[in-house]
Design an enzyme around this catalytic site. Structure first.
Site, PDB file in Angstrom:
ATOM      1  N   GLU A   1      -6.168  -7.169  -1.227  1.00 11.82           N
ATOM      2  CA  GLU A   1      -6.950  -7.570   0.550  1.00 11.82           C
ATOM      3  C   GLU A   1      -8.130  -6.590   0.294  1.00 11.82           C
ATOM      4  OE1 GLU A   1      -3.143  -5.738   3.154  1.00 11.82           O
ATOM      5  OE2 GLU A   1      -5.123  -4.404   3.799  1.00 11.82           O
TER       6      GLU A   1
ATOM      7  N   GLU B   1       1.254  -1.066   0.209  1.00 13.06           N
ATOM      8  CA  GLU B   1       0.084  -0.346  -0.080  1.00 13.06           C
ATOM      9  C   GLU B   1       1.164   1.011   0.014  1.00 13.06           C
ATOM     10  OE1 GLU B   1      -2.854   0.218   3.310  1.00 13.06           O
ATOM     11  OE2 GLU B   1      -3.716  -1.460   2.461  1.00 13.06           O
TER      12      GLU B   1
HETATM   13  C1  IDC Z   1      -3.300  -3.839  10.335  1.00 11.53           C
HETATM   14  C2  IDC Z   1      -3.587  -5.274  11.108  1.00 11.53           C
HETATM   15  C3  IDC Z   1      -3.400  -4.815  12.828  1.00 11.53           C
HETATM   16  C4  IDC Z   1      -1.846  -4.024  12.390  1.00 11.53           C
HETATM   17  C5  IDC Z   1      -1.493  -2.808  11.414  1.00 11.53           C
HETATM   18  C6  IDC Z   1       0.148  -2.275  11.533  1.00 11.53           C
HETATM   19  O1  IDC Z   1      -5.165  -5.597  11.044  1.00 11.53           O
HETATM   20  O2  IDC Z   1      -2.879  -6.154  13.582  1.00 11.53           O
HETATM   21  O3  IDC Z   1      -1.118  -3.551  13.740  1.00 11.53           O
HETATM   22  O4  IDC Z   1      -2.227  -3.023  10.582  1.00 11.53           O
HETATM   23  O5  IDC Z   1       0.023  -1.765  10.643  1.00 11.53           O
HETATM   24  C7  IDC Z   1      -4.663  -2.056   5.550  1.00 11.53           C
HETATM   25  C8  IDC Z   1      -3.668  -2.999   5.551  1.00 11.53           C
HETATM   26  C9  IDC Z   1      -2.870  -3.715   6.656  1.00 11.53           C
HETATM   27  C10 IDC Z   1      -3.292  -3.076   8.090  1.00 11.53           C
HETATM   28  C11 IDC Z   1      -4.902  -3.324   7.511  1.00 11.53           C
HETATM   29  C12 IDC Z   1      -6.118  -3.059   8.658  1.00 11.53           C
HETATM   30  O6  IDC Z   1      -1.885  -3.033   4.212  1.00 11.53           O
HETATM   31  O7  IDC Z   1      -1.410  -3.922   7.082  1.00 11.53           O
HETATM   32  O8  IDC Z   1      -3.216  -4.030   8.635  1.00 11.53           O
HETATM   33  N1  IDC Z   1      -5.236  -2.641   6.260  1.00 11.53           N
HETATM   34  O9  IDC Z   1      -5.905  -1.924   9.033  1.00 11.53           O
HETATM   35  N2  IDC Z   1      -4.532  -1.507   4.409  1.00 11.53           N
HETATM   36  C13 IDC Z   1      -6.408  -0.784   4.731  1.00 11.53           C
HETATM   37  C14 IDC Z   1      -6.662  -1.544   6.463  1.00 11.53           C
END
Ligand code: IDC
Length: 355
Positions: free
Chosen positions: A279, A187
Site C-alpha cells: 500500500e 496494518e
Molecule cells: C482509509 C480510507 C478512508 C477510510 C479509512 C477508514 O481512505 O476512506 O475512511 O481508511 O479506516 C491506511 C489504511 C487504509 C486507509 C489509508 C488512507 O490501510 O485503510 O484508508 N491508509 O488513510 N494506512 C495508511 C493510510
C-alpha cells in the site's frame, strides 16, 4: 520483470479494440492464442507472454525479491481496491477489464476490512465476494493479494479466530493456483513486534495446510512501517524474523507525509529481508490532501532498483485525492483512459503503464 512497455501498451490497445468489437473481454487474454507481438505482426506462438501470470507463472521468494521458476527477478506493480464493504460497485467487469488491459496492472489487492462494517458483520458474504473477485482477477491473468484489512483495533490477535476461519477457506479453495498472495495483517499498530510475530506464526500454518508455497505477506509494526512511524527502525524485524519459507514483510508509505526517514528505512530493509509495498499513496497518510509526485518518484525509483513489488491505494471513486476516479464514476464508468481520473490516478496509471 513485468511486461516490456511496448508490449504492454500494445496489449492494452488490443484489449480496447477487442472490447469495442464486442469480442468477449476474456477472448483477448492468454486463452485466445492470437494477438500481435512487438512488431505488430499477428502471432500465436507467444501467448504465454500476454498476461502477467501467464508470463511469469508461479512466483516464489528468492533472497529478498520475487522470482519466477527460472530464478529471474520479477517486480509486480498494481492497484489496491478500496474497502469491499464500501466500494464493491467499483469492481465490475468494465472496471476490472480497465485495470487489467488499459492500465496493464500485474496485480490487484482485494482489500477486505474486518471492522468498520466489514467481514465481521457477514463472514459468509464477504468470503463469497472474495472468492468471486479472486476468480475475476485470475481470469484476467493477474496476480492477486487477498488483503485481511485489519486496522482498528491494531492488535491482529483481536481477529485471529476470524482470520483462521477466513484464510482456511480461501487457501482450501484457491491454494492450488499460481497467482495468490495472502496478506494476513494490513496494518498492526499499538502492539510490539513479538505480538505481531506470534500472530503471523499462528496464521501461517493455517494457510500452509492447503498451500505449501503461496507467498504470505506479513504486516510490520506501526501501520506496516517496519516500526519507523513509532520512532523505531527496521532492525527489530531484521533481528527477529519469522521462521518460514516464502514470506515477505510489508511496508506502507504516503509520500507527502513520509520522507527520507522512511525512504532510507525501506532501502536498508530491502537489502536484508524480502519487502513488498502492499500500500502506498502519492498524498498524505490520510489518503487525501496534496500529492507529492517528486517524492513518490524517488520511492518508485528505489523500488525499481531493489526489485520491490508495489501496489497503490486505491482503485475507487471515493472523494479523497488518493482514490483514482472522480466521485460518481462507479459503477457506470467509463474506466478506461484518463477522462474520469483524478490527478493521482493519471499519474499512477502512467507509472503502471510505463512499467
Ligand atoms: C482509509 C480510507 C478512508 C477510510 C479509512 C477508514 O481512505 O476512506 O475512511 O481508511 O479506516 C491506511 C489504511 C487504509 C486507509 C489509508 C488512507 O490501510 O485503510 O484508508 N491508509 O488513510 N494506512 C495508511 C493510510
Amino acid at each position: 520483470m513485468a511486461l516490456p512497455p511496448r508490449r504492454k501498451r500494445l496489449f492494452g490497445l488490443l484489449a480496447v479494440l477487442a472490447a469495442v468489437a464486442v469480442i468477449t473481454p476474456l477472448g483477448i487474454s492468454a486463452a485466445s492464442g492470437d494477438h500481435a507481438d512487438d512488431t505488430g505482426t499477428e502471432t500465436a506462438d507467444d501467448t504465454a507472454a500476454v498476461t502477467p501470470a501467464a508470463e511469469h507463472g508461479k512466483l516464489l521468494v528468492c533472497g529478498t525479491t520475487l522470482c519466477d521458476e527460472s530464478g529471474n527477478e520479477v517486480q509486480l506493480r498494481g492497484m489496491s481496491t478500496h474497502g469491499l464493504q464500501w466500494y464493491s460497485q467499483c469492481l465490475n467487469d468494465a472496471s476490472l477489464d480497465a485495470l487489467a488491459y488499459d492500465w496493464g496492472a500485474d496485480i490487484v489487492r482485494l482489500s477486505m476490512y474486518i471492522q468498520e462494517d466489514g467481514y465481521e458483520t457477514d463472514p459468509e458474504g464477504f468470503t463469497q465476494r472474495m472468492h468471486d473477485l479472486i476468480d475475476e482477477v485470475t481470469a484476467r491473468g493477474q496476480y492477486v493479494i487477498v488483503d485481511w484489512h485489519m486496522l482498528d483495533p491494531g492488535d491482529p490477535t483481536y481477529n485471529l479466530e476470524r482470520a483462521e476461519t477466513f484464510f482456511a477457506e480461501i487457501a482450501a479453495e484457491h491454494g492450488d493456483q499460481d497467482n495468490i498472495f495472502y496478506e494476513v495483517a494490513n496494518e498492526p499498530s499499538g502492539v510490539e513486534w513479538p505480538t505481531i510475530k506470534a500472530y503471523h506464526e499462528a496464521i501461517i500454518p493455517v494457510i500452509r495446510q492447503y498451500d505449501d508455497d503461496g507467498v504470505i505477506l506479513l504486516g510490520t509494526p506501526d501501520w506496516s512501517s517496519l516500526g519507523l512511524s513509532g520512532g523505531s527502525d527496521e532492525q527489530e524485524v531484521i533481528n527477529d524474523q519469522v521462521d518460514a519459507e516464502n514470506i515477505m514483510y510489508t511496508f506502507h508509505f504516503y509520500a507527502a507525509s513520509h520522507d527520507e526517514w522512511y525512504l532510507d528505512g525501506l532501502a536498508r530493509a530491502a537489502d536484508e529481508i524480502p519487502m513488498f509495498v502492499t500500500e502506498f499513496g502519492t498524498q498524505e497518510y490520510t489518503g487525501d490532501g496534496p500529492n507529492d509526485f517528486a517524492m513518490t518518484q524517488r520511492y518508485l525509483d528505489l523500488m525499481a532498483d531493489k526489485g520491490i513489488s508495489w501496489v497503490n491505494w486505491n482503485y475507487s471513486d471515493d472523494e479523497r485525492s488518493g482514490a483514482v476516479f472522480e466521485p460518481g464514476t462507479c459503477p457506470g464508468g467509463p474506466f478506461t483512459g484518463t477522462g474520469n481520473l483524478k490527478e493521482a490516478g493519471v499519474w499512477i496509471r502512467d507509472a503502471i503503464r510505463a512499467g
